[in-house]
Design a protein around this motif. Structure first.
Motif, PDB file in Angstrom:
ATOM      1  N   PHE A 107       0.839  -1.200   0.000  1.00 22.46           N
ATOM      2  CA  PHE A 107       0.000   0.000   0.000  1.00 22.46           C
ATOM      3  C   PHE A 107       0.873   1.249   0.000  1.00 22.46           C
ATOM      4  O   PHE A 107       0.575   2.228  -0.689  1.00 22.46           O
ATOM      5  N   ASP A 108       1.966   1.225   0.777  1.00 20.91           N
ATOM      6  CA  ASP A 108       2.829   2.399   0.900  1.00 20.91           C
ATOM      7  C   ASP A 108       3.433   2.815  -0.433  1.00 20.91           C
ATOM      8  O   ASP A 108       3.528   4.001  -0.745  1.00 20.91           O
ATOM      9  N   ILE A 109       3.843   1.824  -1.226  1.00 22.76           N
ATOM     10  CA  ILE A 109       4.517   2.141  -2.490  1.00 22.76           C
ATOM     11  C   ILE A 109       3.532   2.339  -3.634  1.00 22.76           C
ATOM     12  O   ILE A 109       3.896   2.710  -4.744  1.00 22.76           O
ATOM     13  N   GLY A 110       2.238   2.070  -3.369  1.00 25.83           N
ATOM     14  CA  GLY A 110       1.225   2.302  -4.384  1.00 25.83           C
ATOM     15  C   GLY A 110       0.905   1.098  -5.236  1.00 25.83           C
ATOM     16  O   GLY A 110       0.236   1.216  -6.262  1.00 25.83           O
ATOM     17  N   TYR A 111       1.375  -0.079  -4.826  1.00 23.89           N
ATOM     18  CA  TYR A 111       1.049  -1.305  -5.551  1.00 23.89           C
ATOM     19  C   TYR A 111      -0.453  -1.574  -5.508  1.00 23.89           C
ATOM     20  O   TYR A 111      -1.040  -1.993  -6.495  1.00 23.89           O
ATOM     21  N   VAL A 112      -1.030  -1.371  -4.331  1.00 22.68           N
ATOM     22  CA  VAL A 112      -2.446  -1.673  -4.122  1.00 22.68           C
ATOM     23  C   VAL A 112      -3.187  -0.366  -3.847  1.00 22.68           C
ATOM     24  O   VAL A 112      -2.717   0.454  -3.043  1.00 22.68           O
ATOM     25  N   PRO A 113      -4.340  -0.129  -4.484  1.00 25.40           N
ATOM     26  CA  PRO A 113      -5.103   1.106  -4.244  1.00 25.40           C
ATOM     27  C   PRO A 113      -5.483   1.252  -2.769  1.00 25.40           C
ATOM     28  O   PRO A 113      -5.776   0.262  -2.087  1.00 25.40           O
ATOM     29  N   ALA A 114      -5.485   2.503  -2.290  1.00 23.15           N
ATOM     30  CA  ALA A 114      -5.774   2.776  -0.884  1.00 23.15           C
ATOM     31  C   ALA A 114      -7.181   2.340  -0.484  1.00 23.15           C
ATOM     32  O   ALA A 114      -7.447   2.093   0.701  1.00 23.15           O
ATOM     33  N   ALA A 115      -8.087   2.230  -1.450  1.00 23.23           N
ATOM     34  CA  ALA A 115      -9.462   1.848  -1.130  1.00 23.23           C
ATOM     35  C   ALA A 115      -9.580   0.382  -0.727  1.00 23.23           C
ATOM     36  O   ALA A 115     -10.589  -0.026  -0.142  1.00 23.23           O
ATOM     37  N   GLN A 116      -8.558  -0.423  -1.023  1.00 28.46           N
ATOM     38  CA  GLN A 116      -8.586  -1.835  -0.651  1.00 28.46           C
ATOM     39  C   GLN A 116      -8.290  -2.006   0.843  1.00 28.46           C
ATOM     40  O   GLN A 116      -7.803  -1.092   1.508  1.00 28.46           O
ATOM     41  N   SER A 117      -8.577  -3.178   1.366  1.00 30.69           N
ATOM     42  CA  SER A 117      -8.366  -3.466   2.783  1.00 30.69           C
ATOM     43  C   SER A 117      -6.982  -4.065   3.017  1.00 30.69           C
ATOM     44  O   SER A 117      -6.620  -5.073   2.398  1.00 30.69           O
ATOM     45  N   VAL A 118      -6.218  -3.433   3.911  1.00 27.86           N
ATOM     46  CA  VAL A 118      -4.898  -3.955   4.259  1.00 27.86           C
ATOM     47  C   VAL A 118      -5.037  -5.334   4.908  1.00 27.86           C
ATOM     48  O   VAL A 118      -4.253  -6.251   4.641  1.00 27.86           O
ATOM     49  N   ASP A 119      -6.046  -5.496   5.773  1.00 26.17           N
ATOM     50  CA  ASP A 119      -6.249  -6.773   6.461  1.00 26.17           C
ATOM     51  C   ASP A 119      -6.557  -7.891   5.467  1.00 26.17           C
ATOM     52  O   ASP A 119      -6.018  -8.999   5.579  1.00 26.17           O
ATOM     53  N   ASP A 120      -7.434  -7.611   4.508  1.00 25.69           N
ATOM     54  CA  ASP A 120      -7.781  -8.634   3.522  1.00 25.69           C
ATOM     55  C   ASP A 120      -6.575  -8.983   2.650  1.00 25.69           C
ATOM     56  O   ASP A 120      -6.344 -10.152   2.323  1.00 25.69           O
ATOM     57  N   PHE A 121      -5.804  -7.951   2.279  1.00 23.83           N
ATOM     58  CA  PHE A 121      -4.625  -8.205   1.449  1.00 23.83           C
ATOM     59  C   PHE A 121      -3.580  -8.989   2.239  1.00 23.83           C
ATOM     60  O   PHE A 121      -2.901  -9.864   1.698  1.00 23.83           O
ATOM     61  N   SER A 122      -3.455  -8.698   3.523  1.00 20.55           N
ATOM     62  CA  SER A 122      -2.539  -9.444   4.386  1.00 20.55           C
ATOM     63  C   SER A 122      -2.915 -10.912   4.428  1.00 20.55           C
ATOM     64  O   SER A 122      -2.053 -11.803   4.389  1.00 20.55           O
ATOM     65  N   LEU A 123      -4.198 -11.185   4.483  1.00 18.77           N
ATOM     66  CA  LEU A 123      -4.672 -12.568   4.492  1.00 18.77           C
ATOM     67  C   LEU A 123      -4.326 -13.267   3.180  1.00 18.77           C
ATOM     68  O   LEU A 123      -3.920 -14.443   3.169  1.00 18.77           O
TER      69      LEU A 123
END
Length: 512
Positions: free
Chosen positions: A343-359
């Motif tokens: 998320f920090d580098i912009g790979y994943v849009p900010a609107a997505q969930s960090v928790d879900d992506f972590s999973l």
């Protein structure tokens, strides 16, 4: 875009599909549109491929299509875990065993490129290696004021630049077509990826730049052990000719010869992987074409010897930190940190969930721990990664394309040397030490230095910015003045026009 580019693209697609290239793709983990496209393409597959499942002519097909397709085949040759052992063995011939160009052309090429210095290269051998871009000859260098020594002379294939540019043009056509017709590919930024490959190709076609890369690379690794590169003879180097010291070694893909020489393949795999990580993370400058044809082992010292520095990768400090954090996160199973960095580098849009992506990251990382390389199906992992990138609308980072491609190459070579390779255990010392350094005083000092550099650059631009602001302000006032005068003039003209119209109307009424 010329219509010929689309024609070449269609021809390449037909040839690859016909020779069974689509059959080596594990389609079950890919999105439905891609599975449909692969199934449709396999309709024209050669009957022998459909009947036996063996892909036997892909090597020749890629060679026929052009040098950039050969490069792609060289990468696949290092991944038997993705394409299968038989296909990988067939493609291995693309690395340095291609048909050489006519040796009778060599003297004239050397004379035109080097002038009188060409005479100092004697006893030129037949080509000892021939790849898609160039071929290499052994020679004796007898300079007027130096000692006689054995050298390697690399010569670009005549006409290769034109073929390369034609290939790249068709890649641009394919990328733009994909962006227009398949909206989901836009997040992968195919056109920007091709631009990255285009820049890399143009650099590879000037051997003077390769010589400069060798020089910079040598400075970076001068204190390292276990990784060796040749040195350049600048007097005998030109745009299409590169002369370096000769390196003796056993081809790293010849595992039988390595074993016969008593070399420890596990140590070689560890050295190769750790050296690449040092070059990428510590230096931000790495060899981006580490296929087995460019790697040797020194039987005397056990060092890895690398050649062919035509394709080099460079990443900045922020990208190096991102790479180190991601690797360290997988090593320590800190999947939340891995997700956050994306998320920090912009790979994943900010609107997505960090928790879900972590999973989702955990679902990839956990099955890899505690397993050797031979137990991991990288085809399945890559398919899962593709699904996740689509699910979370991940954006491609074209500046990392060469790094990602190089990591695939290096890991593939290391796997071949050591099937029991544990990537995380080998990577930890390099990645962990660098991160600890970054968190300590040296890293903080580097952060301060970067900050001061940014501030100094901004300070140097202040006078220019002020001058530009003053000009812009003057333009604004002049424009404002013009805007004020123009409406008054217009109102006056409209007033006179209204009076004339009224007068005409009165005159016409009085005439009735």
């Amino acid at each position: 875009m010329l219509i010929s580019a689309y024609f070449r693209l269609v021809r390449a697609g037909y040839v690859l599909a016909r020779e069974g290239a689509l059959s080596i793709i594990v389609a079950r983990d890919l999105p439905l549109p891609l599975r449909f496209g692969i199934g449709l393409g396999r309709v024209i597959e050669r009957p022998s491929v459909r009947r036996t499942g063996h892909v036997e002519r892909l090597n020749r097909a890629l060679n026929r299509l052009g040098p950039t397709y050969v490069k792609f085949g060289q990468t696949l040759a290092t991944r038997p875990d993705v394409v299968g052992a038989e296909v990988a063995a067939d493609l291995a011939g693309l690395q340095d065993k291609m048909e050489p160009f006519d040796a009778a052309l060599v003297p004239a090429i050397l004379l035109e490129a080097l002038g009188s210095k060409a005479g100092e290269l004697t006893e030129l051998s037949a080509p000892i290696a021939a790849a898609s871009i160039a071929q290499v000859h052994q020679a004796k260098l007898v300079p007027a004021d130096g000692a006689r020594k054995t050298v390697a002379v690399k010569i670009l294939r005549p006409g290769v630049a034109q073929r390369f540019m034609a290939d790249i043009e068709s890649y641009y056509a394919g990328a733009r077509l994909a962006e227009r017709l398949v909206r989901s590919t836009r997040r992968l930024k195919p056109t920007q990826v091709v631009e990255t490959l285009d820049r890399s190709a143009r650099l590879e076609l000037d051997l003077r730049l390769e010589a400069a890369a060798i020089s910079e690379f040598a400075e970076n690794i001068k204190d390292d052990e276990g990784f060796v590169i040749p040195s350049v003879s600048w007097d005998h180097t030109a745009q299409n000719v590169l002369t370096t010291t000769w390196v003796d070694g056993i081809p790293i893909r010849d595992t039988a010869a390595l074993d016969a020489a008593g070399l420890d393949r596990k140590t070689l795999a560890k050295t190769l992987l750790q050296s690449f990580l040092k070059h990428a993370i510590r230096d931000g400058f790495f060899h981006a074409d580490m296929h087995p044809g460019n790697l040797f082992a020194d039987p005397r010292t056990g060092a890895v010897v690398a050649v062919d520095f035509g394709i080099m990768g460079r990443i900045n400090r922020a990208e190096r930190r991102f790479l180190a954090d991601i690797l360290f996160g997988f090593i320590t199973r800190d999947y939340r940190m891995v997700a956050q960095r994306h998320f920090d580098i912009g790979y994943v849009p900010a609107a997505q969930s960090v928790d879900d992506f972590s999973l989702a990251i955990r679902s990839i990382g956990e099955p890899l721990h505690g397993r050797t390389a031979q137990d991991i199906s990288m085809a399945r992992v890559l398919g899962q990664l593709f699904t996740i990138t689509d699910l979370f609308q991940m954006q491609a980072r074209p500046e990392l394309v060469l790094l990602q491609k190089s990591m695939v190459l290096v890991e593939g070579v290391a796997r071949a040397l050591d099937p029991e390779l544990d990537i995380w255990t080998i990577a930890e010392p390099v990645v962990g030490d660098w991160l600890r350094r970054e968190e300590g005083p040296p890293g903080k000092l580097a952060d301060l230095k970067d900050g001061l550099k940014i501030f100094a650059d901004a300070a140097r631009r202040v006078p220019v910015i002020l001058a530009q602001a003053e000009l812009a302000l003057a333009d604004f006032h002049a424009e404002k003045h013009n805007r004020e005068v123009f409406p008054r003039w217009m109102l006056l003209a409209l007033g006179w026009l209204a009076l004339i119209l009224v007068a005409v109307m009165i005159w016409r009424v009085t005439r009735l």
